[in-house]
Write an enzyme that holds these catalytic residues in place. Structure first.
Site, PDB file in Angstrom:
ATOM      1  N   ASP A  71       0.856  -1.187   0.000  1.00 57.82           N
ATOM      2  CA  ASP A  71       0.000   0.000   0.000  1.00 57.82           C
ATOM      3  C   ASP A  71       0.888   1.232   0.000  1.00 57.82           C
ATOM      4  O   ASP A  71       1.991   1.216   0.554  1.00 57.82           O
ATOM      5  CB  ASP A  71      -0.935   0.017   1.220  1.00 57.82           C
TER       6      ASP A  71
ATOM      7  N   TYR B  55     -12.621   7.508 -14.667  1.00 55.12           N
ATOM      8  CA  TYR B  55     -12.378   6.255 -13.937  1.00 55.12           C
ATOM      9  C   TYR B  55     -12.593   5.051 -14.853  1.00 55.12           C
ATOM     10  O   TYR B  55     -11.781   4.121 -14.906  1.00 55.12           O
ATOM     11  CB  TYR B  55     -13.322   6.183 -12.734  1.00 55.12           C
TER      12      TYR B  55
END
Ligand SMILES: [Zn+2]
Length: 686
Positions: free
Chosen positions: A468, A584
């Protein structure tokens, strides 16, 4: 070696265990067992054991002389009174009259005379403890003592140091024969303070816990002092390449060569996890010109063989930039290892009457000159144990060679320990999880879907790396999963960061088998009016991010040569655009195509590529505030909004994680898209 006995700690133990019902003797027995167990120079991973002879009541209140002995497989460093089951002493001692006791009889003995039928099984060395008259008996596989015993003239060498303070028991496999041989020596030499077990370890005796413990530290100190005298230089180095490849590059090659195709299921592999050790002592050991002689000479104490196999795999030094050549050498060496292990098994199975079940043909320790050693196991925890024992062997063998020549038990004795029936039974009882031995890297693992996926994969037996961009989020999520879950900081919009993260995963576990490319974020705007910079930013993360991750993973998968699985979090946007979601949906549509391109280009290498199209999951993309405003705008409740699909059910991060798990397990499926959205006909693929 210093005694670490502390009267204050001992008193404390008596008080604490006393309130739980333990006698003073048992409390002190537990205290000194922990002292022994917490010193890796004495005891490692379940090796060693201790006992106490005392009196205790059975379930109906009748008093018996009992032996409280360490439970089989218990960790001495963390033991408590419940880990020292009480066994009636009289029937155990009667067994000494028998001429022999076979393995089944030995196993029955472990439980037959327990005071409490629900207690853990006592150590397999319980008979030796029972036959020894001393009240407190301590047993360790002390490194320094092994360096003296693992010599051709171990008996003479130890006699010079200990005189007649310790009895000497020639090598016997642990069990009845060893216990009887030890008892005979104790009959002949009743005054000894302990016993040396050739090629195995040391026992010390005492009237008190402290006396037995401090005899142990004293004897080990004497051994250490001897090892400091008249040492010769050891391990003259073999010639090494000027530049040696890094562990992250070497590990996937080793791991691939030390995997085995499963016979029953095409495309399935038996894989292992790796643990690297590259300290100075290890490097000197593996670099030695004669490494094949001393490293292949056998285990330093018999029970190591269960974790390390009788010998390591030794490969050539990996020269940086010449890894294709190294890869071929490693494959040939692994093949030779497998052949010689199969021969060892066949030869000894015949010798012992046949019918044993052969373990896999894969090594558990690999020595890499120029680099160090790797421990291997079906899990990270097992790989660490193998590496710990291998490092312990490095030290013991180094000292043994410095004062003489290292000598172990032979093949037959190692086989008898490795294939001892109780070990085979334990093995048959192990139920493996579907992803055991596999390594999964999950990006965006700090978020809801990534974290759920990491959790589900870990529960299915995989070792997981949580990647992450947010370091704290990755760490917190990893901590919540397990001690071996690996947090890695990774920005998928940065090629160097992705490469570094995958190197980190390969270094920590040995490679990668499954990647869940999940990191993403949403940008909105009407496509005709959107700033191009926004669109490019979204492509960086929602398309190129996936490409970088897949590319880094494929590099490792190809080095392993055991296929792999690329999983992508696409989105229903990829097939069913929502208004103003162009920035997106467009990169996600490209990512859907990317999945198919990977499936096409790498199918021949056994690398599968699949995607999950999820929709409307509570996560960083769909926050509670966003849900509130969306549902208000549509004039429905939040609950109705979240259940606005054909099935009328809310879809969760856990559902997406389960879909990824299924895709990871479907060995004959590639180029697939699984929809996890509760049903949306407009987003249906066909
Ligand atoms: Zn032992």
């Amino acid at each position: 070696m210093q005694s670490r006995w502390s009267d204050a700690d001992a008193r404390n133990a008596v008080e604490i265990y006393g309130t739980a019902g333990a006698s003073e003797d048992l409390a002190l027995r537990v205290y000194s067992t922990r002292l022994l167990g917490s010193d890796p120079l004495l005891v490692l991973h379940g090796g060693g054991n201790t006992s106490l002879k005392t009196r205790m009541a059975d379930l109906v209140g009748d008093m018996h002389d009992v032996l409280c002995v360490k439970g089989s497989g218990r960790d001495m460093a963390a033991i408590d009174p419940s880990g020292m089951p009480a066994v009636k002493l009289a029937p155990l001692r009667k067994l000494r009259r028998q001429a022999s006791l076979d393995d089944a009889g030995m196993m029955a003995t472990q439980r037959a005379f327990l005071l409490d039928p629900a207690a853990p099984s006592p150590s397999v060395e319980l008979l030796l403890h029972a036959f020894a008259p001393a009240k407190f008996v301590d047993h360790t596989h002390a490194n320094a003592v092994l360096s003296l015993l693992d010599q051709p003239d171990g008996r003479e060498l130890t006699r010079e140091i200990y005189g007649d303070r310790l009895g000497f028991v020639p090598y016997h496999r642990p069990g009845f024969g060893l216990a009887k041989a030890a008892a005979d020596i104790l009959d002949a030499e009743p005054k000894v303070e302990g016993l040396l077990l050739d090629k195995h370890g040391i026992f010390t005796f005492g009237d008190t816990a402290r006396e037995a413990y401090e005899r142990m530290t004293e004897m080990v100190t004497l051994a250490e002092a001897r090892l400091q005298r008249s040492r010769k230089a050891v391990f003259a180095s073999a010639p090494l390449p000027r530049s040696v490849a890094a562990p992250a590059e070497v590990a996937p090659i080793l791991r691939g060569a030390c995997s085995a195709a499963e016979r029953q299921v095409e495309g399935a592999w038996r894989r292992l996890i790796l643990e690297f050790r590259g300290g100075e002592a290890v490097r000197r050991f593996v670099n030695g010109a004669e490494v094949a002689r001393y490293a292949n000479a056998g285990v330093i104490t018999p029970d190591h063989v269960i974790r390390t196999k009788p010998w390591p795999l030794i490969v050539p030094a990996p020269e940086a930039g010449e890894l294709e050549c190294f890869r071929q050498d490693v494959r040939a060496a692994a093949q030779r290892f497998a052949t010689s292990y199969a021969d060892y098994f066949a030869r000894n199975d015949v010798r012992t009457g046949g019918g044993k079940v052969m373990l896999d043909l894969l090594p558990r320790v690999i020595l890499v000159p120029g680099l160090g050693l790797f421990g291997l196991g079906r899990s990270k925890a097992d790989a660490r144990i193998a590496a710990d024992l291998a490092e312990c062997a490095v030290h013991a063998i180094t000292d043994a060679e410095a004062i003489g020549q290292y000598r172990s038990i032979g093949d037959a004795d190692m086989f008898d320990c490795e294939y001892w029936p109780p070990e085979q039974i334990k093995l048959a009882q192990v139920r493996e999880l579907p992803l055991a031995g596999q390594i999964a890297a999950i990006t965006g693992a700090g978020g809801a879907i990534g974290a759920a996926t990491a959790r589900v994969f870990a529960a299915a037996g995989a070792e997981v790396a949580l990647l992450d961009v947010n370091e704290d989020a990755a760490r917190d999520r990893a901590l919540a999963i397990s001690a071996s879950a690996l947090p890695v900081t990774c920005d998928v919009t940065d090629a160097a960061s992705v490469r570094g993260a995958f190197d980190r995963v390969a270094e920590a576990f040995g490679g990668v088998d499954i990647v869940v490319s999940n990191a993403g974020a949403a940008w909105q705007g009407r496509i005709g009016e959107i700033d191009e910079a926004v669109l490019r930013k979204s492509f960086e993360l929602n398309f190129y991010g996936h490409q970088r991750v897949a590319q880094a993973a494929v590099r490792i998968m190809l080095a392993q040569g055991t296929g792999g699985c690329l999983l992508f979090n696409v989105s229903k946007q990829a097939v069913n655009p929502g208004p103003n979601f162009g920035p997106y949906g467009l990169p996600k549509a490209a990512t859907l195509f990317l999945v198919r391109q990977y499936a096409l280009d790498y199918g021949a290498e056994g690398i599968r590529a699949n995607a999950v199209n999820a929709d409307r999951i509570r996560s960083g993309l769909l926050t509670d505030d966003f849900i509130k405003s969306r549902s208000a705008a549509r004039g429905v409740s939040e609950k109705e909004y979240m259940r606005g699909n054909l099935l009328g059910r809310e879809v969760t991060a856990e559902d997406v994680a389960q879909a990824f798990l299924h895709q990871a397990l479907e060995l004959k499926t590639t180029g697939d898209v699984t929809t996890v959205d509760g049903g949306n006909i407009a987003a249906a693929l066909r």
